[in-house]
Design an enzyme around this catalytic site. Structure first.
Site, PDB file in Angstrom:
ATOM      1  N   ARG A 130       0.889  -1.186   0.007  1.00  0.00           N
ATOM      2  CA  ARG A 130      -0.016   0.003   0.012  1.00  0.00           C
ATOM      3  C   ARG A 130       0.785   1.149   0.108  1.00  0.00           C
ATOM      4  O   ARG A 130       1.660   1.277   0.809  1.00  0.00           O
ATOM      5  CB  ARG A 130      -0.883   0.134   1.414  1.00  0.00           C
ATOM      6  CG  ARG A 130      -1.716   1.476   1.304  1.00  0.00           C
ATOM      7  CD  ARG A 130      -2.877   1.350   0.320  1.00  0.00           C
ATOM      8  NE  ARG A 130      -3.359   2.788   0.591  1.00  0.00           N
ATOM      9  CZ  ARG A 130      -4.573   3.031   1.328  1.00  0.00           C
ATOM     10  NH1 ARG A 130      -5.328   2.118   1.831  1.00  0.00           N
ATOM     11  NH2 ARG A 130      -5.228   4.196   1.259  1.00  0.00           N
ATOM     12  N   ARG A 133      -5.357   1.456  -5.127  1.00  0.00           N
ATOM     13  CA  ARG A 133      -4.579   0.974  -4.034  1.00  0.00           C
ATOM     14  C   ARG A 133      -4.274  -0.440  -4.206  1.00  0.00           C
ATOM     15  O   ARG A 133      -5.181  -1.186  -4.675  1.00  0.00           O
ATOM     16  CB  ARG A 133      -5.109   1.627  -2.616  1.00  0.00           C
ATOM     17  CG  ARG A 133      -6.301   0.847  -2.316  1.00  0.00           C
ATOM     18  CD  ARG A 133      -7.255   1.927  -1.431  1.00  0.00           C
ATOM     19  NE  ARG A 133      -7.707   3.041  -2.204  1.00  0.00           N
ATOM     20  CZ  ARG A 133      -8.730   3.506  -1.922  1.00  0.00           C
ATOM     21  NH1 ARG A 133      -9.555   3.114  -0.915  1.00  0.00           N
ATOM     22  NH2 ARG A 133      -9.187   4.413  -2.492  1.00  0.00           N
ATOM     23  N   ASP A 175      -6.574  -1.920   0.862  1.00  0.00           N
ATOM     24  CA  ASP A 175      -6.799  -1.163   1.901  1.00  0.00           C
ATOM     25  C   ASP A 175      -7.490  -2.156   2.876  1.00  0.00           C
ATOM     26  O   ASP A 175      -8.340  -3.076   2.571  1.00  0.00           O
ATOM     27  CB  ASP A 175      -8.129  -0.210   1.198  1.00  0.00           C
ATOM     28  CG  ASP A 175      -8.539   0.801   2.348  1.00  0.00           C
ATOM     29  OD1 ASP A 175      -7.691   1.471   3.105  1.00  0.00           O
ATOM     30  OD2 ASP A 175      -9.535   1.507   1.601  1.00  0.00           O
ATOM     31  N   ASP A 189      -9.976  -1.351   6.412  1.00  0.00           N
ATOM     32  CA  ASP A 189     -10.701  -0.399   7.314  1.00  0.00           C
ATOM     33  C   ASP A 189     -11.245  -1.044   8.346  1.00  0.00           C
ATOM     34  O   ASP A 189     -11.970  -2.032   8.376  1.00  0.00           O
ATOM     35  CB  ASP A 189     -11.274   0.366   6.573  1.00  0.00           C
ATOM     36  CG  ASP A 189     -10.924   1.546   5.535  1.00  0.00           C
ATOM     37  OD1 ASP A 189      -9.636   1.815   5.849  1.00  0.00           O
ATOM     38  OD2 ASP A 189     -11.231   1.776   4.386  1.00  0.00           O
TER      39      ASP A 189
END
Length: 171
Positions: free
Chosen positions: A93, A102, A105, A107
Site C-alpha cells: 500500500r 491502491r 486497503d 479499514d
C-alpha cells in the site's frame, strides 16, 4: 440471534473490517491480507463473499474487489488499526492519491459498540453507512449489527443506502 456488538462485555471484541484492492492481482492480495490478519492476534470469524465494485469519489481508476471480515480480537481499536496498517504496508500500500488506486486497503468499519473519534481513528468508519461497496459485504457477515451512532442495523443501512455505485457479487 446474539447481538453482535455486545463485545465490550467480553474479553475479546468483535469487529467488522472492510478490505479492498484495485491494483494488480486483487484476489490474491485480499487472500494474503486475510492470512496476515489471521496471524496477528485476530480470529477470522466469517469472511464475506467477494464483490466487484465501482470506484467512488475518484472514478477514473480500475474497479475494486471488496470483502468484509467479521473478526474477534483482544486488540484495542488503536492496536487493531496499527495491525491493519502493517498488513497494508506489507502488501504494498502506498498513499499517493487520496481515495485513488491502491494495492490493498484494510479499514475498521465497526468495533464492538464503540464510538470513537480522535486524530488517528474514527469508529464507526465515518463513511461506512454511505457506501454500498462497504455495506453490501458487511451485511453478509453482520446484518443485525446495530450502528452505534445511527441506531440502525447494517442490513437496514444497506436497504436505505442511496449510493448508486454498482456492487456485483463474484462467484
Amino acid at each position: 440471534m446474539r447481538q453482535l456488538n455486545a463485545g465490550t462485555r467480553e474479553a475479546a471484541s468483535l469487529a467488522v473490517l472492510g478490505l479492498g484492492s484495485n491494483v494488480g492481482d486483487r484476489r490474491s492480495r485480499l487472500q494474503r491480507a486475510i492470512g496476515d490478519l489471521a496471524t496477528s492476534r485476530l480470529e477470522i470469524v466469517q469472511p464475506s463473499s467477494l464483490y466487484l465494485t465501482e470506484p467512488v469519489d475518484y472514478p477514473d481508476q480500475p474497479w475494486f474487489l471488496n470483502q468484509a471480515l467479521l473478526v474477534r480480537t483482544r486488540l484495542s481499536p488503536h492496536r487493531l488499526l496499527a495491525c491493519c496498517q502493517e498488513v497494508e504496508e506489507a502488501l504494498g500500500r502506498q498513499r499517493r492519491l487520496p481515495r485513488g488506486p491502491r494495492a490493498i486497503d484494510v479499514d475498521i468499519l465497526l468495533y464492538a459498540d464503540w464510538v470513537l473519534s480522535d486524530r488517528k481513528l474514527t469508529i464507526p468508519h465515518p463513511r461506512f453507512h454511505l457506501r454500498r461497496f462497504a455495506l453490501t459485504p458487511a451485511a453478509e457477515v453482520a446484518a443485525e449489527w446495530i450502528h452505534p451512532r445511527l441506531g440502525l442495523s447494517v442490513a437496514g443501512l444497506l436497504e436505505g443506502c442511496r449510493d448508486p455505485a454498482q456492487v456485483v457479487r463474484v462467484a
